[in-house]
Each structure stands twice: as structure tokens, then as C-alpha cells.
Design an enzyme around this catalytic site. Sequence first.
Site, short mmCIF file in Angstrom:
data_model
loop_
_atom_site.label_atom_id
_atom_site.label_comp_id
_atom_site.label_asym_id
_atom_site.label_seq_id
_atom_site.Cartn_x
_atom_site.Cartn_y
_atom_site.Cartn_z
N TYR A 115 0.87 -1.19 0.00
CA TYR A 115 0.00 0.00 0.00
C TYR A 115 0.90 1.22 0.00
O TYR A 115 1.88 1.29 0.77
CB TYR A 115 -0.90 0.00 1.24
CG TYR A 115 -1.73 1.24 1.43
CD1 TYR A 115 -1.45 2.13 2.46
CD2 TYR A 115 -2.80 1.53 0.58
CE1 TYR A 115 -2.22 3.28 2.64
CE2 TYR A 115 -3.57 2.67 0.76
CZ TYR A 115 -3.28 3.56 1.79
OH TYR A 115 -4.03 4.69 1.97
N ASP B 201 9.39 3.00 -1.13
CA ASP B 201 8.40 3.68 -0.29
C ASP B 201 8.72 3.33 1.17
O ASP B 201 8.34 2.27 1.66
CB ASP B 201 6.99 3.23 -0.68
CG ASP B 201 5.95 3.89 0.22
OD1 ASP B 201 4.73 3.66 -0.01
OD2 ASP B 201 6.34 4.63 1.15
N LYS C 280 5.21 9.52 8.42
CA LYS C 280 5.11 8.94 9.77
C LYS C 280 6.20 9.46 10.73
O LYS C 280 6.11 10.58 11.25
CB LYS C 280 5.11 7.41 9.67
CG LYS C 280 3.86 6.88 8.90
CD LYS C 280 3.85 5.39 8.82
CE LYS C 280 2.77 4.90 7.87
NZ LYS C 280 1.44 4.87 8.48
P1 KE4 Z 1 -0.49 8.49 4.54
O1 KE4 Z 1 -1.08 9.20 3.33
O2 KE4 Z 1 -1.52 7.65 5.27
O3 KE4 Z 1 0.29 9.43 5.45
O4 KE4 Z 1 0.61 7.46 3.98
C1 KE4 Z 1 0.24 6.50 3.04
C2 KE4 Z 1 1.25 5.36 3.09
C3 KE4 Z 1 2.20 5.28 2.10
N1 KE4 Z 1 3.13 4.29 2.10
C4 KE4 Z 1 3.16 3.37 3.09
C5 KE4 Z 1 4.21 2.30 3.06
C6 KE4 Z 1 2.21 3.42 4.15
O5 KE4 Z 1 2.26 2.49 5.13
C7 KE4 Z 1 1.23 4.43 4.15
C8 KE4 Z 1 0.15 4.52 5.22
N2 KE4 Z 1 0.07 3.40 6.12
C9 KE4 Z 1 -1.22 3.16 6.75
C10 KE4 Z 1 -1.01 1.99 7.72
N3 KE4 Z 1 -1.27 0.75 7.08
C11 KE4 Z 1 -1.80 4.37 7.40
C12 KE4 Z 1 -3.00 4.09 8.29
C13 KE4 Z 1 -4.29 4.53 7.64
O6 KE4 Z 1 -4.46 4.36 6.42
O7 KE4 Z 1 -5.15 5.05 8.41
#
Ligand code: KE4
Length: 428
Positions: free
Chosen positions: A144, A239, A267
Site C-alpha cells: 500500500y 516507499d 510517519k
Molecule cells: P499516509 O497518506 O496515510 O500518510 O501514507 C500512506 C502510506 C504510504 N506508504 C506506506 C508504506 C504506508 O504504510 C502508508 C500509510 N500506512 C497506513 C497503515 N497501514 C496508514 C494508516 C491509515 O491508512 O489510516
Amino acid sequence: MTMNRNDTLFERAQRTIPAGVNSPVRAFRSVGGTPRFLVRGEGACVWDADGRRYIDYVGSWGPAIVGHAHPDVVRAVQESANHGLSFGAPTEAEVEMAETLVRRLPSLELVRLVSSGTEATMSALRLARGFTGRPKIVKFEGCYHGHGDSLLVKAGSGALTFGQPSSAGVPPAIANQTVVLPYNDLDALDRAFAAGGDEIAAIIVEPIAGNMNLVVPSREWLAALRSTCDRHGAVLIFDEVMTGFRVHPRGVQGLVGITPDLTTLGKVIGGGMPVGAFGGRRDIMEKIAPLGPVYQAGTLSGNPVAVAAGLATLALTEAPGFYETLAAKTRSLVDGLAGAAKRAGATFCANAVGGMFGIYFAPSVPDGYDAIMACDKERFNRFFHAMLDAGVHFAPSAYEAGFVSAAHSDADIATTVAHAEEAFRRLR
Ligand code: KE4
């Protein structure tokens, strides 16, 4: 049934917010039940609206690596906020953040700050397409990368056939520019590039996966991604939104000694405030506006208050022994859980890399998407609720990684393991 504050708040939230949450995983739909509305975090713990305390292994999905409400981080935010919240003009704090990231990550020559991981990955993809002039991207099943249209795509059939939207609202014309391959699979990679490598702008990969649960690929496969991109002139994007400064002081790229062309971050670099970043090779990053033709912008990009939280967090991670201690603590958690499961006769295993871990109701640690899908999700869900009732907050999905912070004590780990043994016994 008496309504507690969580139930009342959840009912109220659903009247004005879709499913009552601002991000889907928080709605507990994967595990069932009522999400806990949190009111406070301090160190390794969080408290819900009913005043219940939990040892927290979600940590805001990774950012809370030094624990919740660390005094240094809170002070940095307060001091920055006292001078104003946002200017839409450059500030020295952003320069300090860029210098810190360039110093710590092997791939970064230039870096731009944004406000989320999604912004970072969608910008990196547009940049890779602009740099190469090619339309297609390669991603991997189970990974993801945020909710950008090109990345909400699931595997089509066959080698280089078109991806299909994994979300409504993503036009097939966009989805079919994304090729989805099996994670940690060398043959599929070779076939895809043999079939159409000259159309592929980039490979984007979680170099250690955390969004199908924790899956650690072979170094050989990561090295093959690097050599394949070199051979075909594609951009390799790591990523590291989740793994950056979580698994190693220099990210996965520092851990395995493989340098991508671009890296995306989020993060931890915001310490709980909205900060993302993308960066890498100078010749690629110089294509970004206003230097080059690839447009990218953001009102709150590099926001000084958010950057203050990130800088304070990153500074704390540079303390001597920070990562060694964090990795040892996380390892003691997963070994403790596995031992408890064994004593209780439960089919369970666990794995950890740095401050990130995975728990699996399976006989052996999964090495890819299919193995993850074979794990016993129903047992995970029962274990999740047993632990939540005992005051331990794991990620509300069998397909998420967990996170330990520097604030978790040996006592927290021991308490978690003791509750887990009881939960495993009740699962039988
Ligand atoms: P954000 O747009 O949520 O800040 O980041 C997206 C993203 C991009 N790349 C990786 C490897 C990520 O893990 C994420 C976001 N991770 C999720 C947890 N599985 C965020 C939690 C959520 O979607 O509420």
C-alpha cells in the site's frame, strides 16, 4: 446494554463522518466491534473515552516511535506554535529537516517536504513519469502506498496485463497504466520487464512490507529490483513511509545496502504531525517545479510546527543505542508472544525488524501475499479483542504491522505476553 462513551461517541460520529472515522482502518470493520475513541497518549500507553488504559502497539501507525507526548516533542511544538502556525514561505526549520534527511538516507541528494505519505508517493510517481517520459508503473500485490489513483490498483491477469481498479472512482484508463506483480517473486519481475520494460517509468515498492502485515522480502529480490531498473532505465522508488527511521537509522536502504533512485517518507519524520517527503537523485529531483516541468505544490508543505515535531523526534532517535534498544525490545515482544502461544498450544508465529513487528496465526512466518492470506484471520480477530479487553491495543486488522516505541518498558512487554498467554488459552 449500557452505552459507554465509546459507543455513544461512535454513534454520534457516524451522523457526520463516513463510518464515523477519518481513515477506514480505524472503523474496526476488519475485526468487528466499536472503535476506541482515544483521549490521551503518554509514553507507551493510550487512554480511551471511558478512561481505560491500553499498552499501545499501533503508535499512530508508526509515528510515535519515541512514545506518545514525549516532553521534548511537545515542547518543540509549543515553542514553534508560539511564533505562528504557518506562513506559506520558507523557514529555517524546513532546511534543517531537509539537511537531516539527506544526512541520514543514502539515496537523498535533494528532498521536498509534503504533508502525507500519499502526497509523497503520488508526487514521486509523477516525477518518475516526467523524468522518463514513460506511462507505466510497477507495484506489488499486498503493498500500500497511500490512496493516489495510480496506486489503488489490484493485479490483473497475466504478466504485463492491465491492472484493475481496487477502488471505485479510479478510471480504467489510469488503472491500466499500473502493473501489479507478486511481491518477493523474481520470475514475475523478469517476465513483466521482458514484455514491456521500455514503457515502465518506475517500480515502487515497500522494501519491507507492512501493509499486508510484516513481510520481509529476500535481499536477492530487492537487488533484482535495482538491477532491473538499471537495465531498463526505470526509476526505483523505495516507499519508506513506514520503514523509514523505523527499522534502521538509515532506513531499509541502509539496512540492506541497496540505494533506490527516489525514496518516499512519512510517519516518523513528522513524529505524529503531518509531514511526508520525497527525494533522491539530484538529476531526477531537478525536474520538479519550479526547477523543472513536473508540477508539485502544497500550502502546508514543510509546515514549521509539524517539522518541529519531526525534528525533535528524529533527534531523539539519534541517541546512542536507540535502534539497538528498540530492536531488542521488539524482539523480546515477539519471542515472548511465540513462547506464550507454544505454552498454550496455539498455532502462531511472529517476526520483527527494528521497531516493527508482525503476528500471524500460521505455522510459519509468511514470505509473501499468498502466505499472508492463508493466515487464520478469524483467530486473529478473537485474539485482538481478547487483548483489547485486557488493555493491550494491537492494530485492528490481521493485515497490519505493529510498532514498539522507545517508551515501552520491559514491564509493558511482560504484561503483554502474560495477557497473550491467557488469550491464546481461551482461543483453543
Ligand atoms: P499516509 O497518506 O496515510 O500518510 O501514507 C500512506 C502510506 C504510504 N506508504 C506506506 C508504506 C504506508 O504504510 C502508508 C500509510 N500506512 C497506513 C497503515 N497501514 C496508514 C494508516 C491509515 O491508512 O489510516
